[in-house]
Design a protein around this motif. Structure first.
Motif, PDB file in Angstrom:
ATOM      1  N   ARG A 184      37.604  -5.032  19.509  1.00 48.99           N
ATOM      2  CA  ARG A 184      38.049  -6.432  19.292  1.00 48.99           C
ATOM      3  C   ARG A 184      37.063  -7.490  19.069  1.00 48.99           C
ATOM      4  N   TYR A 185      35.735  -7.452  19.649  1.00 50.47           N
ATOM      5  CA  TYR A 185      34.682  -8.153  19.403  1.00 50.47           C
ATOM      6  C   TYR A 185      34.271  -7.971  17.515  1.00 50.47           C
ATOM      7  N   SER A 224      36.739  -9.650  15.334  1.00 53.42           N
ATOM      8  CA  SER A 224      36.547 -11.114  15.476  1.00 53.42           C
ATOM      9  C   SER A 224      35.562 -11.566  14.184  1.00 53.42           C
ATOM     10  N   VAL A 273      38.366 -15.194  20.254  1.00 58.21           N
ATOM     11  CA  VAL A 273      37.861 -14.140  19.268  1.00 58.21           C
ATOM     12  C   VAL A 273      39.199 -13.518  18.474  1.00 58.21           C
ATOM     13  N   ASP A 274      40.385 -14.432  18.614  1.00 62.34           N
ATOM     14  CA  ASP A 274      41.443 -13.783  18.174  1.00 62.34           C
ATOM     15  C   ASP A 274      41.709 -14.337  16.646  1.00 62.34           C
ATOM     16  N   ARG A 275      41.521 -13.498  15.554  1.00 64.99           N
ATOM     17  CA  ARG A 275      41.538 -14.028  14.162  1.00 64.99           C
ATOM     18  C   ARG A 275      42.996 -14.804  14.036  1.00 64.99           C
ATOM     19  N   ALA A 308      33.675 -16.523  16.000  1.00 60.32           N
ATOM     20  CA  ALA A 308      34.428 -15.704  15.278  1.00 60.32           C
ATOM     21  C   ALA A 308      34.950 -16.078  13.973  1.00 60.32           C
TER      22      ALA A 308
END
Length: 506
Positions: free
Chosen positions: A347-348, A351, A474-476, A502
């Protein structure tokens, strides 16, 4: 001659300072930008689960408990890398040789053996072996009365540490951690160990059994701080993964009191601070308080992989994915086969637009825990960020049926060519999972480029105290709207910054 030697020495140190040192620093920075690798450290050990030779499968908890005790005890030694239970216990009944196990776990030594309990007697055999070639470095057999169990554990730990030449607690910020009840009550200890056995399975039924056994341990020894903390941590996972409404509120309230009790009994117990941090993070969404508690847990027990994992989530919550990557790599180093660590790393990395590295980490998580739909859903979001509708749908369809497959299919359908199917998949998630997936529904609307509905569902997620909000920065998908005034206003309301490193999706 002396002058020549001095000049040569000065020349070397100058070369090291101005040429070699910068190169080493650059190499370290480059390494930090890569997914974590299981590098073998000389002073490193994995305690493999001791074999239960009691002839009674119901005694498995006892042999597992002794293995866990050795992990806890060896973790007290400064400079010694000790692999966590989750990873080392994956090699129960393994056919892998020592070299393979050492490479997978990134350790130089392995501790293995067997336990036999018969009535009031305990027999333990233990062997420390070099992973590279399987050579025995130390071995011993013990026959002791059961009542002397704790003294026997201390003896084994001391001898293993001596063989490794490890020094106890050279780290001034650490504190001695133990899994024993302060009263020495062996029945309380047995209940705690049985609780751990159920806790490790993490199903709803197993978590309920674990909580009941931890409660038994606290009844037998009301001062057993670790059992109080374990009960709280299992309760938070029960409510977070399986419950809602009044049931969740009731159990969370009990867990809150258990955490308070644990901290009151043992202020330097890392597990108590970790449980408090988990409550503040996932139940209260108190970011600052949670980070303080988790960092305190990590100070007290530097090998605590769950505390490092929790801190990584809080760094991501503040829009600091680079720092989150460093912390999750620290967690993975001591628990390399814990699937959630690799999924968080994915996930990171995603981002920051590092999709190849993110996919590698996501597939590692799925490999380690193939029956978890949430990891498949994470892979689908990476497919979508690549714009690969075919791969997204195929990966979603392979996911385990349930709540996370519903979400994955809804996301995948949004970038396909069938608008009716996309609408229907979204509506299914809303109809079935609105209370538990408000944040994920906001993600779907962000993917659909509907800012009004995105912020509507973000507000609902906050009202529900949906822990998914921790990943907003961190959610695109959500970050498409970070320039919208409503984004800054929402961040202010929930106590997070509105800035992040991000990268938003175009």
């Amino acid at each position: 001659a002396i002058i020549v030697v001095l000049l040569l020495a000065l020349g070397y140190f100058g070369f090291d300072k101005f040429v070699l040192a910068p190169r080493r620093e650059a190499a370290m920075l480059a390494s930090a930008r890569q997914p974590v690798a299981n590098a073998v450290i000389d002073k490193s050990i994995a305690v493999l689960p001791l074999t239960n030779e009691s002839g009674d499968k119901d005694q498995q908890y006892f042999s597992d408990g002794l293995s866990e005790n050795l992990i806890v005890a060896l973790s007290q030694f400064s400079g010694l890398k000790v692999i966590g239970r989750n990873s080392s216990f994956r090699f129960r009944d393994t056919k892998d040789d020592s070299r393979t196990i050492g490479a997978k776990l990134g350790v130089a030594t392995l501790l293995e053996g067997s336990v036999q309990r018969a009535g009031d007697a305990v027999r333990i055999s233990a062997e420390l072996i070099r992973a590279a070639d399987g050579q025995a470095l130390w071995s011993q057999k013990y026959d002791r009365p059961y009542k002397d169990l704790f003294a026997l554990q201390d003896e084994i730990t001391k001898e293993v540490a001596g063989a490794l030449k490890a020094k106890l607690l050279a780290n001034a910020t650490a504190a001695v951690q133990t899994d024993r009840p302060p009263s020495g009550n062996l029945d309380a200890y047995a209940a705690y160990m049985q609780g751990n056995q159920f806790d490790a399975h993490s199903s709803e039924a197993d978590l309920r059994k674990a909580i009941a056994l931890y409660t038994t341990a606290t009844h037998l020894d009301p001062h057993y701080a670790l059992a109080w903390a374990a009960s709280a941590e299992a309760s938070f996972r029960l409510t977070g993964g399986f419950l809602g409404g009044a049931d969740a509120q009731r159990i969370n309230a009990q867990a809150r009191e258990a955490t308070k009790t644990a901290l009151g009994l043992e202020p330097n117990l890392a597990a108590a601070h970790a449980a408090q941090g988990e409550m503040l993070s996932f139940v209260d969404l108190d970011w600052n308080g949670a980070e303080d508690e988790l960092r305190r847990a990590l100070q007290l027990a530097p090998n605590n992989s769950k505390a490092a994992e929790g801190i990584s989530v809080l760094l991501a919550a503040r829009g600091q994915p680079e720092q989150a990557i460093e912390m999750i790599q620290r967690s993975i180093a001591t628990d390399p086969l814990r699937a959630i660590g690799h999924m968080l790393l994915a996930r990171y990395l995603a981002s920051l637009g590092r999709l190849d590295d993110a996919e590698q980490a996501a597939r590692k998580a799925i490999e380690l825990q193939p029956a978890s739909g949430i990891f498949d859903a994470g892979l689908v979001t990476i497919d979508i960020q690549r714009g690969n509708a075919t791969a997204a749908l195929a990966d979603a369809q392979r996911a385990l049926p349930g709540i996370w497959q519903d979400f994955a299919l809804a996301m995948a359908r949004q970038i396909g060519g069938d608008r009716a199917a996309a609408d229907a998949a979204l509506q299914l998630v809303i109809d079935k999972h609105a209370d538990g997936m408000a944040f994920q529904i906001a993600e779907i609307y962000a993917l659909r480029r509907d800012p009004g509905k995105t912020f509507e569902w973000l507000d609902r997620a906050w009202a529900n105290r949906d822990s998914g909000i921790q990943f907003m920065l961190v959610d695109r998908f959500i970050l498409r709207y970070r320039d919208d005034p409503r984004f800054a206003a929402f961040c202010k309301k929930i106590g997070l910054p509105s800035t992040t490193t991000a990268k938003a999706l175009p």
